[in-house]
Design a protein around this motif. Structure first.
Motif, PDB file in Angstrom:
ATOM      1  N   ASN A  17      -2.241  18.441 -33.432  1.00 53.89           N
ATOM      2  CA  ASN A  17      -3.629  18.083 -33.718  1.00 53.89           C
ATOM      3  C   ASN A  17      -4.596  18.797 -32.804  1.00 53.89           C
ATOM      4  OD1 ASN A  17      -3.956  16.191 -35.912  1.00 53.89           O
ATOM      5  ND2 ASN A  17      -2.510  14.945 -34.741  1.00 53.89           N
ATOM      6  N   MET A  21       0.834  -1.211   0.000  1.00 57.56           N
ATOM      7  CA  MET A  21       0.000   0.000   0.000  1.00 57.56           C
ATOM      8  C   MET A  21       0.862   1.252   0.000  1.00 57.56           C
ATOM      9  SD  MET A  21      -3.187  -1.212   2.290  1.00 57.56           S
ATOM     10  CE  MET A  21      -4.138   0.192   1.825  1.00 57.56           C
ATOM     11  N   LEU A  52       2.198   1.624  -3.537  1.00 52.84           N
ATOM     12  CA  LEU A  52       1.167   2.035  -4.494  1.00 52.84           C
ATOM     13  C   LEU A  52       0.820   3.515  -4.315  1.00 52.84           C
ATOM     14  CD1 LEU A  52      -0.625   1.058  -6.754  1.00 52.84           C
ATOM     15  CD2 LEU A  52      -2.369   0.481  -5.083  1.00 52.84           C
ATOM     16  N   MET A  53       0.621   3.911  -3.045  1.00 50.51           N
ATOM     17  CA  MET A  53       0.282   5.315  -2.802  1.00 50.51           C
ATOM     18  C   MET A  53       1.436   6.224  -3.209  1.00 50.51           C
ATOM     19  SD  MET A  53      -1.729   4.745   0.778  1.00 50.51           S
ATOM     20  CE  MET A  53      -1.940   6.412   1.298  1.00 50.51           C
TER      21      MET A  53
END
Lengths: 293, 287
Positions: free
Chosen positions: A200, A106, A109-110
């Protein structure tokens, strides 16, 4: 025609030999100077660090004793004679180990999400405003220079004892560490796709999404995996300051002199770290191979 | 750019010619979706298992805000305390320096033993690598706890802890540097009748010495960072004061200590960079 060897005059030769000697002497002088500085630094550091060779020699047998005690159960038998007894608490320890891995996951991931969200603002080739870049870079720096243990200590007081503090400490530290690495990856991309999207009529966000992210994602993932590996190690000792994970049990066992428990926990931690090292290495190579293919 | 209007007008035909670009369900997308879903599921599991609680989180953030307010201005109270902290900081640097140097000697020996190109014995290679892995897998803080049990509280235990952990790290890096070295100088020494030892001394050592030096300098810097926390378990240095001031909520002291650490790390960073480049020249560090 025989080659004629041109012999330098004695005066000229002496000059060259002198130059050679001077060069050698200069190099020797530099080496001596370096060695002297190093020795002085070591002596000063030894004084400051209260190095006591006598104490070390006298107590060295205790290190051996410690290892021997780690290898024996409470009753005096070797740990391998009764593995069931050695790993008596394996149910609880595996749960704690799982918690440690989850904390590392965790936190990583954070941290990776934080680093991902911010790295584009720190990259020289994407962000025009100098102050935005400066602020993001300094933020990363503070996050990664302060050790995660210090964050953990502060967070334990703010959020209470437990894994939440550990996760947040790892998240903050990983944001800083990964943010810097991510930013460097972004600064090395090919800018032509970005120009294409902009030509574009794409916005900055679209340029990042469609021109930058596809180029950097596999590198980002590889760095995040590397950080996960580092964070597993850190999470294993987070418990020392009360921030959850298997470290809590380990420090208790060490402080209370439960030797066989210490060795059992160490075996579990080292084994897990090795397995994770191997797995992440495989995955990273696969990811980088994917990019090259 | 005459192609674009033509293609837009005839999108259907274009899609028929390049079906892969227009398909919604591709193998890559499915894999990406599955991985993302698994990651989110694991995260949710973590939130449930680790007892995350929104209220606690919000309260904590509030408290953190308070702490930050308390942190300014950074101050150590009086000069005596500042001097005490400086002394602890010097201790930290001493721990990092001696720990790194102490680790270098056994790491060089282990590096040569563990290098496939030097010893070449499969069993020795495997065993030495596993020993290095094990030493490396045990965190510095754990080593510190063990050494505190052996030589007592204080910076000496910290030095031994940094040294132990670094033997594993440096040994591995050195062995990789040695394996990456050019074999031709070694063959040259051997072909002129040199012994194995002479081959290592004159064929390998000149190649790997600069790499080793630069890595030792790099780890001196990184060890300064990690030595700042080793005091948490009683192994000397500034970590002891830091932990104490955090626990007693003296946040002005905490910010002062953190600033002192940052300044020291920056100074050592600069110094070791300078030394490293003077040793290896301005080029990329190998490994």
């Amino acid at each position: 025609m025989a080659p004629s060897i041109h012999r330098q005059g004695d005066a000229r030769l002496a000059l060259m030999m002198g130059g050679y000697d001077a060069a050698v002497a200069a190099k020797r002088r530099q080496t001596t100077l370096g060695a002297t500085v190093l020795i002085v630094a070591v002596v000063v550091a030894a004084l400051v660090g209260e190095v006591d060779v006598g104490k070390f020699v006298v107590n060295l047998h205790r290190f051996g004793d410690y290892i021997v005690r780690l290898a024996h159960l409470e009753g005096g038998a070797g740990v391998l004679s009764d593995v069931g007894e050695w790993f008596w608490g394996w149910r609880r320890w595996l749960v704690m180990l799982g918690e440690t891995l989850l904390i590392a996951y965790m936190g990583t991931l954070m941290g990776a999400l934080g680093g991902f969200a911010l790295c584009f603002f720190a990259a020289r080739n994407l962000t025009g405003r100098a102050w935005v870049r400066f602020a993001t870079k300094r933020f990363f720096e503070v996050c990664r220079t302060v050790p995660e243990m210090v964050f953990a200590l502060i967070f334990v007081i703010a959020f209470g004892l437990g894994p939440l503090a550990g996760v947040l400490a790892l998240a903050v530290h990983s944001t800083g560490a990964l943010g810097k690495l991510f930013c460097e990856v972004v600064e090395n991309i090919d800018l032509k796709p970005v120009d294409g999207v902009k030509a574009n009529g794409g916005s900055w966000v679209e340029a990042v999404r469609f021109a930058v992210v596809p180029q950097v994602l596999s590198n980002f993932a590889s760095y995040a995996l590397l950080r996960f590996e580092v964070n597993v190690r850190s999470a294993a000792v987070m418990g020392f300051v009360g921030a959850g994970g298997i470290g809590q049990d380990l420090i208790e066992a060490i402080r209370k002199f439960y030797y066989s428990d210490v060795s059992a926990l160490l075996v579990l931690i080292v084994g897990t770290v090795m397995v994770i090292d191997l797995c992440t290495e495989r995955l990273r190579h696969a990811l980088l191979g994917l990019r090259r293919a | 750019m005459a192609e674009r209007p033509k293609l837009v007008a005839d999108t259907a035909a274009f899609a028929r010619r390049h079906p892969d670009q227009f398909r919604w369900v591709t193998r890559g997308r499915v894999v990406a979706l599955c991985v993302t879903a698994a990651m989110i599921a694991l995260f949710a599991l973590g939130i449930a298992v680790l007892e995350f609680d929104a209220r606690r989180f919000a309260l904590g953030l509030l408290k953190l805000g308070e702490f930050v307010v308390f942190m300014v201005p950074p101050s150590t109270g009086d000069w005596a305390t500042f001097v005490l902290y400086l002394k602890a900081l010097a201790e930290t640097v001493a721990i990092a320096l001696l720990g790194t140097l102490l680790a270098t000697v056994p790491a060089i020996v282990m590096g040569f033993v563990a290098a496939k190109t030097v010893v070449g014995q499969v069993v020795i290679h495997f065993l030495s690598r596993r020993i290095l892995d094990t030493v490396r897998g045990v965190d510095e803080l754990i080593w510190a706890l063990i050494w505190v049990n052996v030589v007592g509280l204080g910076p000496f235990a910290g030095i031994l802890a940094v040294a132990s952990a670094n033997v594993g790290i440096l040994g591995k890096l050195f062995s990789e540097a040695i394996e990456a070295a050019d074999p031709r100088p070694v063959e040259g020494v051997v072909s002129t009748g040199g012994s194995r030892l002479a081959a290592v001394r004159f064929g390998l050592w000149p190649q790997v010495a600069p790499v080793i030096a630069s890595q030792v300098l790099y780890y001196f810097e990184s060890n300064t960072r990690s030595a700042t926390i080793i005091g948490i378990v009683g192994a000397g240095g500034i970590g002891l004061h830091l932990a104490e001031q955090i626990r007693t909520l003296e946040f002005q002291h905490v910010s002062a200590l953190v600033l002192m650490i940052l300044a020291t790390v920056a100074a050592i960073d600069w110094l070791s960079d300078m030394l490293r480049f003077s040793i290896i020249g301005r080029r990329e560090v190998v490994g």
